[in-house]
Design a protein around this motif. Structure first.
Motif, PDB file in Angstrom:
ATOM      1  N   UNK A 192       0.856  -1.175   0.000  1.00  0.00           N
ATOM      2  CA  UNK A 192       0.000   0.000   0.000  1.00  0.00           C
ATOM      3  C   UNK A 192       0.897   1.233   0.000  1.00  0.00           C
ATOM      4  N   UNK A 193       0.651   2.134  -0.905  1.00  0.00           N
ATOM      5  CA  UNK A 193       1.467   3.343  -1.030  1.00  0.00           C
ATOM      6  C   UNK A 193       1.304   4.241   0.190  1.00  0.00           C
ATOM      7  N   UNK A 194       2.409   4.872   0.561  1.00  0.00           N
ATOM      8  CA  UNK A 194       2.349   5.843   1.634  1.00  0.00           C
ATOM      9  C   UNK A 194       2.426   5.265   3.036  1.00  0.00           C
ATOM     10  N   UNK A 195       2.648   3.956   3.144  1.00  0.00           N
ATOM     11  CA  UNK A 195       2.686   3.388   4.490  1.00  0.00           C
ATOM     12  C   UNK A 195       3.988   3.750   5.197  1.00  0.00           C
ATOM     13  N   UNK A 196       3.929   3.764   6.510  1.00  0.00           N
ATOM     14  CA  UNK A 196       5.124   4.099   7.273  1.00  0.00           C
ATOM     15  C   UNK A 196       6.043   2.884   7.360  1.00  0.00           C
ATOM     16  N   UNK A 197       7.288   3.168   7.728  1.00  0.00           N
ATOM     17  CA  UNK A 197       8.328   2.142   7.693  1.00  0.00           C
ATOM     18  C   UNK A 197       8.063   1.015   8.697  1.00  0.00           C
ATOM     19  N   UNK A 198       7.489   1.315   9.856  1.00  0.00           N
ATOM     20  CA  UNK A 198       7.235   0.246  10.824  1.00  0.00           C
ATOM     21  C   UNK A 198       6.217  -0.750  10.255  1.00  0.00           C
ATOM     22  N   UNK A 199       5.169  -0.248   9.610  1.00  0.00           N
ATOM     23  CA  UNK A 199       4.195  -1.162   8.989  1.00  0.00           C
ATOM     24  C   UNK A 199       4.801  -1.885   7.801  1.00  0.00           C
ATOM     25  N   UNK A 200       5.710  -1.222   7.092  1.00  0.00           N
ATOM     26  CA  UNK A 200       6.400  -1.861   5.980  1.00  0.00           C
ATOM     27  C   UNK A 200       7.204  -3.067   6.447  1.00  0.00           C
ATOM     28  N   UNK A 201       7.858  -2.936   7.593  1.00  0.00           N
ATOM     29  CA  UNK A 201       8.625  -4.059   8.142  1.00  0.00           C
ATOM     30  C   UNK A 201       7.701  -5.163   8.658  1.00  0.00           C
ATOM     31  N   UNK A 202       6.599  -4.773   9.268  1.00  0.00           N
ATOM     32  CA  UNK A 202       5.664  -5.757   9.820  1.00  0.00           C
ATOM     33  C   UNK A 202       4.979  -6.535   8.696  1.00  0.00           C
ATOM     34  N   UNK A 203       4.471  -5.825   7.721  1.00  0.00           N
ATOM     35  CA  UNK A 203       3.726  -6.463   6.638  1.00  0.00           C
ATOM     36  C   UNK A 203       4.659  -7.019   5.564  1.00  0.00           C
ATOM     37  N   UNK A 204       5.571  -6.188   5.087  1.00  0.00           N
ATOM     38  CA  UNK A 204       6.439  -6.581   3.981  1.00  0.00           C
ATOM     39  C   UNK A 204       7.523  -7.571   4.348  1.00  0.00           C
ATOM     40  N   UNK A 205       8.102  -7.404   5.529  1.00  0.00           N
ATOM     41  CA  UNK A 205       9.205  -8.279   5.945  1.00  0.00           C
ATOM     42  C   UNK A 205       8.770  -9.327   6.962  1.00  0.00           C
ATOM     43  N   UNK A 206       7.514  -9.306   7.335  1.00  0.00           N
ATOM     44  CA  UNK A 206       6.940 -10.286   8.280  1.00  0.00           C
ATOM     45  C   UNK A 206       7.618 -10.253   9.650  1.00  0.00           C
ATOM     46  N   UNK A 207       8.057  -9.062  10.072  1.00  0.00           N
ATOM     47  CA  UNK A 207       8.621  -8.925  11.410  1.00  0.00           C
ATOM     48  C   UNK A 207       7.484  -8.673  12.390  1.00  0.00           C
ATOM     49  N   UNK A 208       7.655  -9.121  13.618  1.00  0.00           N
ATOM     50  CA  UNK A 208       6.661  -8.791  14.631  1.00  0.00           C
ATOM     51  C   UNK A 208       6.790  -7.302  14.943  1.00  0.00           C
ATOM     52  N   UNK A 209       5.751  -6.724  15.510  1.00  0.00           N
ATOM     53  CA  UNK A 209       5.744  -5.290  15.796  1.00  0.00           C
ATOM     54  C   UNK A 209       6.885  -4.891  16.730  1.00  0.00           C
ATOM     55  N   UNK A 210       7.117  -5.685  17.773  1.00  0.00           N
ATOM     56  CA  UNK A 210       8.170  -5.319  18.716  1.00  0.00           C
ATOM     57  C   UNK A 210       9.554  -5.432  18.103  1.00  0.00           C
ATOM     58  N   UNK A 211       9.770  -6.407  17.227  1.00  0.00           N
ATOM     59  CA  UNK A 211      11.064  -6.538  16.558  1.00  0.00           C
ATOM     60  C   UNK A 211      11.252  -5.388  15.565  1.00  0.00           C
ATOM     61  N   UNK A 212      10.204  -5.050  14.823  1.00  0.00           N
ATOM     62  CA  UNK A 212      10.286  -3.935  13.869  1.00  0.00           C
ATOM     63  C   UNK A 212      10.640  -2.638  14.601  1.00  0.00           C
ATOM     64  N   UNK A 213       9.998  -2.396  15.726  1.00  0.00           N
ATOM     65  CA  UNK A 213      10.283  -1.176  16.478  1.00  0.00           C
ATOM     66  C   UNK A 213      11.696  -1.193  17.056  1.00  0.00           C
ATOM     67  N   UNK A 214      12.164  -2.345  17.512  1.00  0.00           N
ATOM     68  CA  UNK A 214      13.535  -2.463  18.026  1.00  0.00           C
ATOM     69  C   UNK A 214      14.543  -2.179  16.918  1.00  0.00           C
ATOM     70  N   UNK A 215      14.307  -2.731  15.742  1.00  0.00           N
ATOM     71  CA  UNK A 215      15.193  -2.518  14.597  1.00  0.00           C
ATOM     72  C   UNK A 215      15.268  -1.030  14.261  1.00  0.00           C
ATOM     73  N   UNK A 216      14.131  -0.378  14.184  1.00  0.00           N
ATOM     74  CA  UNK A 216      14.112   1.042  13.832  1.00  0.00           C
ATOM     75  C   UNK A 216      14.739   1.902  14.919  1.00  0.00           C
ATOM     76  N   UNK A 217      14.542   1.526  16.177  1.00  0.00           N
ATOM     77  CA  UNK A 217      15.177   2.242  17.280  1.00  0.00           C
ATOM     78  C   UNK A 217      16.692   2.161  17.155  1.00  0.00           C
ATOM     79  N   UNK A 218      17.202   0.958  16.926  1.00  0.00           N
ATOM     80  CA  UNK A 218      18.652   0.771  16.800  1.00  0.00           C
ATOM     81  C   UNK A 218      19.210   1.471  15.567  1.00  0.00           C
ATOM     82  N   UNK A 219      18.426   1.501  14.499  1.00  0.00           N
ATOM     83  CA  UNK A 219      18.863   2.150  13.257  1.00  0.00           C
ATOM     84  C   UNK A 219      18.696   3.665  13.312  1.00  0.00           C
TER      85      UNK A 219
END
Length: 75
Positions: free
Chosen positions: A1-28
């Protein structure tokens, strides 16, 4: 879906859990609400690096994610 934020992109597109996606973005040091299309190449590389880091730590027993069969689960 166009315009989605990066956390949802990781959750939906990369199949990461929400907490892992947020941890990844925090570290990055990437704002989780940033639009995927606005990411710089440097930010994308940093996110990839941090995904590997989180999963490598989990395989060493340091939390976040574990593998059961062929499915990943977050702790």
């Amino acid at each position: 879906k166009r315009g989605k934020d990066v956390v949802r992109g990781l959750i939906i597109g990369q199949k990461l859990s929400a907490d892992v996606a947020e941890e990844v973005l925090f570290r990055a040091k990437v704002n989780k609400n940033k639009k995927v299309k606005e990411l710089t190449d440097e930010e994308i590389e940093k996110i990839k690096e941090k995904i590997r880091e989180v999963y490598e730590e989990s395989f060493k027993g340091r939390g976040y994610v574990y593998l059961k069969g062929e499915e990943y689960f977050s702790v």
